[in-house]
Design an enzyme around this catalytic site. Structure first.
Site, PDB file in Angstrom:
ATOM      1  N   CYS A 115     -17.061 -29.882  32.333  1.00  0.00           N
ATOM      2  CA  CYS A 115     -16.931 -29.321  31.694  1.00  0.00           C
ATOM      3  C   CYS A 115     -18.143 -27.753  31.931  1.00  0.00           C
ATOM      4  O   CYS A 115     -18.424 -27.392  31.299  1.00  0.00           O
ATOM      5  CB  CYS A 115     -17.773 -29.508  29.745  1.00  0.00           C
ATOM      6  SG  CYS A 115     -16.047 -30.712  30.039  1.00  0.00           S
ATOM      7  N   HIS A 265     -21.511 -25.634  25.827  1.00  0.00           N
ATOM      8  CA  HIS A 265     -19.945 -26.140  26.262  1.00  0.00           C
ATOM      9  C   HIS A 265     -19.532 -26.292  24.877  1.00  0.00           C
ATOM     10  O   HIS A 265     -20.832 -26.853  23.956  1.00  0.00           O
ATOM     11  CB  HIS A 265     -20.072 -26.840  26.936  1.00  0.00           C
ATOM     12  CG  HIS A 265     -18.521 -27.702  26.797  1.00  0.00           C
ATOM     13  ND1 HIS A 265     -17.851 -27.516  27.198  1.00  0.00           N
ATOM     14  CD2 HIS A 265     -18.650 -29.064  26.823  1.00  0.00           C
ATOM     15  CE1 HIS A 265     -16.799 -28.333  27.458  1.00  0.00           C
ATOM     16  NE2 HIS A 265     -17.657 -29.478  27.268  1.00  0.00           N
ATOM     17  N   ASN A 296     -12.317 -28.736  22.760  1.00  0.00           N
ATOM     18  CA  ASN A 296     -12.223 -28.100  24.111  1.00  0.00           C
ATOM     19  C   ASN A 296     -12.013 -28.192  24.982  1.00  0.00           C
ATOM     20  O   ASN A 296     -11.043 -28.505  25.387  1.00  0.00           O
ATOM     21  CB  ASN A 296     -12.901 -30.241  24.558  1.00  0.00           C
ATOM     22  CG  ASN A 296     -14.361 -30.271  25.806  1.00  0.00           C
ATOM     23  OD1 ASN A 296     -14.433 -29.172  26.386  1.00  0.00           O
ATOM     24  ND2 ASN A 296     -14.976 -31.276  25.380  1.00  0.00           N
TER      25      ASN A 296
HETATM   26  N1  ACO Z   1      -9.543 -41.333  14.329  1.00  0.00           N
HETATM   27  C1  ACO Z   1      -9.337 -42.072  13.389  1.00  0.00           C
HETATM   28  N2  ACO Z   1     -10.018 -42.926  14.208  1.00  0.00           N
HETATM   29  C2  ACO Z   1     -10.521 -43.247  15.519  1.00  0.00           C
HETATM   30  C3  ACO Z   1     -10.016 -42.086  16.503  1.00  0.00           C
HETATM   31  C4  ACO Z   1      -9.308 -40.659  15.636  1.00  0.00           C
HETATM   32  N3  ACO Z   1      -8.825 -40.104  16.338  1.00  0.00           N
HETATM   33  N4  ACO Z   1     -10.542 -42.116  17.290  1.00  0.00           N
HETATM   34  C5  ACO Z   1     -11.608 -42.813  17.677  1.00  0.00           C
HETATM   35  N5  ACO Z   1     -11.719 -43.880  16.281  1.00  0.00           N
HETATM   36  C6  ACO Z   1     -11.807 -44.705  15.519  1.00  0.00           C
HETATM   37  C7  ACO Z   1     -12.086 -46.216  16.493  1.00  0.00           C
HETATM   38  O1  ACO Z   1     -11.507 -46.645  16.782  1.00  0.00           O
HETATM   39  C8  ACO Z   1     -13.507 -46.475  15.810  1.00  0.00           C
HETATM   40  O2  ACO Z   1     -12.899 -47.651  14.635  1.00  0.00           O
HETATM   41  P1  ACO Z   1     -13.638 -48.956  14.504  1.00  0.00           P
HETATM   42  O3  ACO Z   1     -15.577 -48.432  14.639  1.00  0.00           O
HETATM   43  O4  ACO Z   1     -12.995 -49.929  14.285  1.00  0.00           O
HETATM   44  O5  ACO Z   1     -13.674 -49.483  16.077  1.00  0.00           O
HETATM   45  C9  ACO Z   1     -13.951 -45.908  14.755  1.00  0.00           C
HETATM   46  O6  ACO Z   1     -13.268 -44.381  14.835  1.00  0.00           O
HETATM   47  C10 ACO Z   1     -15.486 -45.323  15.987  1.00  0.00           C
HETATM   48  O7  ACO Z   1     -16.088 -43.911  15.051  1.00  0.00           O
HETATM   49  P2  ACO Z   1     -17.925 -43.940  15.251  1.00  0.00           P
HETATM   50  O8  ACO Z   1     -18.007 -44.792  15.987  1.00  0.00           O
HETATM   51  O9  ACO Z   1     -17.854 -42.860  13.922  1.00  0.00           O
HETATM   52  O10 ACO Z   1     -17.662 -43.001  16.222  1.00  0.00           O
HETATM   53  P3  ACO Z   1     -18.528 -41.534  16.570  1.00  0.00           P
HETATM   54  O11 ACO Z   1     -19.233 -41.129  16.505  1.00  0.00           O
HETATM   55  O12 ACO Z   1     -19.407 -42.313  18.623  1.00  0.00           O
HETATM   56  O13 ACO Z   1     -17.913 -40.466  17.423  1.00  0.00           O
HETATM   57  C11 ACO Z   1     -16.889 -39.407  18.777  1.00  0.00           C
HETATM   58  C12 ACO Z   1     -16.505 -40.557  18.200  1.00  0.00           C
HETATM   59  C13 ACO Z   1     -16.069 -38.737  18.310  1.00  0.00           C
HETATM   60  C14 ACO Z   1     -15.745 -39.465  20.349  1.00  0.00           C
HETATM   61  C15 ACO Z   1     -18.020 -38.681  20.045  1.00  0.00           C
HETATM   62  O14 ACO Z   1     -18.313 -39.908  20.381  1.00  0.00           O
HETATM   63  C16 ACO Z   1     -18.374 -37.945  20.538  1.00  0.00           C
HETATM   64  O15 ACO Z   1     -17.767 -36.191  20.393  1.00  0.00           O
HETATM   65  N6  ACO Z   1     -18.574 -37.891  21.527  1.00  0.00           N
HETATM   66  C17 ACO Z   1     -19.062 -36.753  22.406  1.00  0.00           C
HETATM   67  C18 ACO Z   1     -17.675 -36.806  23.090  1.00  0.00           C
HETATM   68  C19 ACO Z   1     -17.807 -35.211  24.318  1.00  0.00           C
HETATM   69  O16 ACO Z   1     -18.393 -34.450  23.990  1.00  0.00           O
HETATM   70  N7  ACO Z   1     -16.433 -34.938  25.148  1.00  0.00           N
HETATM   71  C20 ACO Z   1     -16.699 -34.789  26.399  1.00  0.00           C
HETATM   72  C21 ACO Z   1     -17.852 -33.757  26.576  1.00  0.00           C
HETATM   73  S1  ACO Z   1     -17.539 -33.916  28.456  1.00  0.00           S
HETATM   74  C22 ACO Z   1     -16.230 -32.708  28.579  1.00  0.00           C
HETATM   75  O17 ACO Z   1     -15.800 -31.780  27.840  1.00  0.00           O
HETATM   76  C23 ACO Z   1     -15.111 -33.153  29.659  1.00  0.00           C
END
Ligand code: ACO
Length: 339
Positions: A115, A265, A296
């Protein structure tokens, strides 16, 4: 007069196929509400399930950037290609793009900083130009994520976030008398911390496997799909992006209020919201986000952002633009530009 680098023109390209959040529910247990509220993403573009390659997307963006710059491939001295989804493991995608552009002989360099790849590429192009090795450089950021993600329930935390797309800029040497009015790159700032390399990565196939890189149980374990510790990525991104943006401002004697446009980003709208808050940016209009429509696109988010900002009339000559990115590695980087 000082020899500097300017961005001559920008172009971007996304495939026609739009995949909405509702469309994602046909493959996995998710919802528009979950994706939208956690990430800000409403839809993304994915290539058709055909033989389209990352260099094909890069070519489209490159042609637009060169047209906007009034140059052709014959004018290029160098190609830099930032991607984490290369056409093939080797040679680099820059070489495949070079063949399509029809400009053999010039250096074609791959940038593998995920990224942050595009900002790393800007720094490299700037140094090649300032150092006199090149006059005109094509920098492309492009990704095809859709063919590299697990779109079942097991991969839903990753696969809802990413889109396919490409962006490109042409960078050229320029003589600057007055840095406050003439277009140029002030400076770029690059960082990495490999302590976190496995927090966002693709494990296999791997040269660590013996007797060869296809040995072991990685395929059964799904270790060929990207894996992400979302919370850790989030936590570091909201700290590192403001930090590296501030570094660029400090290095050049500017403050947050001097910046006319912020191009962050596009990993998550909430990351950018927290980054803006951390920096004390008081005007939301100055932060240009595209994640709602494209998701993304990793190495392509910055040039897509620049191109979309231009099309929206948000990016005008003379503006001070601060670019910041964070991604796998972890890597983070910024660049300060007089447009
Ligand atoms: N749909 C529905 N539920 C989901 C999904 C989905 N697509 N994905 C995960 N879940 C569930 C999980 O299984 C988990 O369930 P559980 O609580 O029963 O175990 C729950 O949702 C997790 O929910 P949250 O804790 O609310 O998730 P969080 O707030 O951490 O959000 C996210 C997740 C969006 C991935 C967040 O952590 C994030 O944005 N992180 C940064 C990601 C990022 O920036 N990545 C790329 C950057 S670097 C690059 O671009 C290479």
């Amino acid at each position: 007069m000082t020899r500097r680098t300017r961005i001559l023109g920008v172009g971007s390209f996304v495939p026609d196929r739009i995949v909405t959040n509702d469309d994602m529910t046909q493959w996995m247990d998710t919802s528009d509400e979950w994706i939208r509220s956690r990430s800000g993403i409403e839809e993304r573009h994915w290539v058709e399930p055909d033989n389209t390659t990352t260099s094909d997307l890069g070519l489209e963006a490159a042609n637009k950037a060169m047209a906007a710059s009034g140059i052709t491939a014959a004018d290029l001295d160098m190609i830099l290609f930032a991607t984490l989804s290369p056409d093939h493991e080797f040679p680099g995608t820059a070489c495949f793009l070079q063949e399509k552009l029809g400009c053999p002989g010039i250096p074609a360099i791959e940038v593998r900083q995920q990224c942050s790849g595009f900002v790393y590429g800007m720094a490299q192009a700037d140094m090649f130009i300032r150092g006199g090795m090149a006059e005109t450089v094509l920098l492309v950021g492009a990704e095809i994520h859709s063919k590299g993600m697990d779109i079942s329930d097991a991969g839903r935390d990753v696969s809802v976030l990413f889109g396919d797309g490409a962006g490109a800029v042409v960078l050229q040497a320029t003589d600057v008398d007055d840095p406050d009015t003439q277009p140029h790159i002030y400076s770029s700032h690059l960082h990495a911390d490999g302590t976190y390399a496995k927090e966002l990565w693709v494990e296999g196939p791997s040269m660590t496997y013996a007797p060869n890189r296809y040995s072991g149980d990685w395929l059964e374990r799904g270790a060929h799909w990207p894996k992400m510790n979302g919370k850790t990525v989030f936590k570091h991104a909201v700290t590192r992006m403001p930090e590296v943006a501030t570094e660029a401002l400090d290095a050049n004697g500017f403050t947050v209020d001097d910046v006319d446009l912020w191009i962050f980003h596009q990993a998550n709208m909430r990351i950018n919201y927290f980054a803006a808050k951390q920096l004390g940016i008081d005007d939301d209009e100055k932060v240009f986000n595209t994640i709602q429509r494209f998701g993304n696109t990793t190495a392509a988010t910055i040039p897509i952002g620049l191109d979309e900002a231009l099309k929206a009339g948000k990016l005008e000559p003379g503006m001070l633009v601060c670019i910041a990115a964070f991604g796998a590695g972890f890597t983070w980087a910024s660049s300060l530009v007089r447009w």
